[in-house]
Design an enzyme around this catalytic site. Structure first.
Site, PDB file in Angstrom:
ATOM      1  CB  ILE A 173      -0.995   0.001   1.184  1.00  0.00           C
ATOM      2  CG1 ILE A 173      -2.099   1.049   0.980  1.00  0.00           C
ATOM      3  CG2 ILE A 173      -0.271   0.184   2.513  1.00  0.00           C
ATOM      4  CD1 ILE A 173      -3.258   0.916   1.939  1.00  0.00           C
TER       5      ILE A 173
ATOM      6  N   GLY B  29       1.837  -3.655  11.717  1.00  0.00           N
ATOM      7  CA  GLY B  29       1.068  -3.925  10.501  1.00  0.00           C
ATOM      8  C   GLY B  29       1.078  -2.778   9.512  1.00  0.00           C
TER       9      GLY B  29
ATOM     10  CG  ASP C  81      -0.816   2.685  12.504  1.00  0.00           C
ATOM     11  OD1 ASP C  81      -0.699   3.729  11.832  1.00  0.00           O
ATOM     12  OD2 ASP C  81      -1.036   2.680  13.727  1.00  0.00           O
TER      13      ASP C  81
ATOM     14  CB  ILE D  91      -2.443  -7.262  14.349  1.00  0.00           C
ATOM     15  CG1 ILE D  91      -2.719  -5.773  14.251  1.00  0.00           C
ATOM     16  CG2 ILE D  91      -1.152  -7.618  13.636  1.00  0.00           C
ATOM     17  CD1 ILE D  91      -1.659  -4.899  14.906  1.00  0.00           C
ATOM     18  CE1 TYR D  92      -5.618  -3.572  16.779  1.00  0.00           C
ATOM     19  CE2 TYR D  92      -7.344  -2.255  15.798  1.00  0.00           C
ATOM     20  CZ  TYR D  92      -6.228  -2.346  16.592  1.00  0.00           C
ATOM     21  OH  TYR D  92      -5.718  -1.229  17.195  1.00  0.00           O
TER      22      TYR D  92
END
Length: 167
Positions: free
Chosen positions: A10, A31, A33, A120-121
């Site tokens: 991204i 991740g 972020d 990860i969530y």
């Protein structure tokens, strides 16, 4: 709106804005972020701290400039943490609706997005894909093109299935 699926990183896809799957504190993290903050440089974090000293609640969004990224803006959305019990689909839908709202306010025509909350969530991949594709397809917006960057094969497969079901 044209929805495109990509396996690209991204942080390398040119767009008007990049959606960041952010932690509620908006201070960078792991991740997507962490990757966005690393690639974009310290200006993004400095702007997050300045504009959002208390962070942003789950399901909501904020925006900053994009630093060194191939975009003008980063739209930071705070996805629900499925593993921590935040399992209301409305929270995940809200992330995408708020990203589009901010994109419209900023005049964004091309947007790149991750699979919010599906990393990860722990949000289940197929559910995350269906919510993302349906919300983008059903939300009125001036965004013309949304590219989901899905580097994990399980996410690319889930989004491919969701996009095919939406046609």
């Amino acid at each position: 709106m044209e929805i495109v699926l990509s396996t690209a990183d991204i942080t390398t896809v040119p767009a008007d804005a990049i959606v960041n799957a952010a932690h509620h504190a908006l201070r960078g993290g792991g991740g997507v972020d962490g990757a966005i903050h690393r690639a974009g440089g310290p200006a993004i974090l400095a702007e997050c701290i300045s504009k959002y000293p208390d962070g942003v609640p789950t399901g909501q969004a904020g925006w900053t400039s994009a630093g060194n990224l191939p975009a003008s803006y980063v739209i930071h959305v705070v996805g629900p943490n499925y593993l921590a019990g935040q399992r209301d689909p409305e929270l995940l839908e809200s992330c995408y609706r708020n990203a589009l709202r901010i994109a419209d306010e900023l005049g964004v025509r091309e947007l790149t997005l991750p699979a919010v909350s599906a990393g990860i969530y722990g949000w289940p991949a197929q559910s995350a894909a269906e919510i993302a594709v349906q919300t983008l397809s059903r939300t009125p917006t001036t965004v013309a093109k949304a590219t989901f960057c899905l580097v994990e094969p399980r996410l690319y497969k889930a989004f491919t299935k969701a996009a095919a079901a939406g046609e």
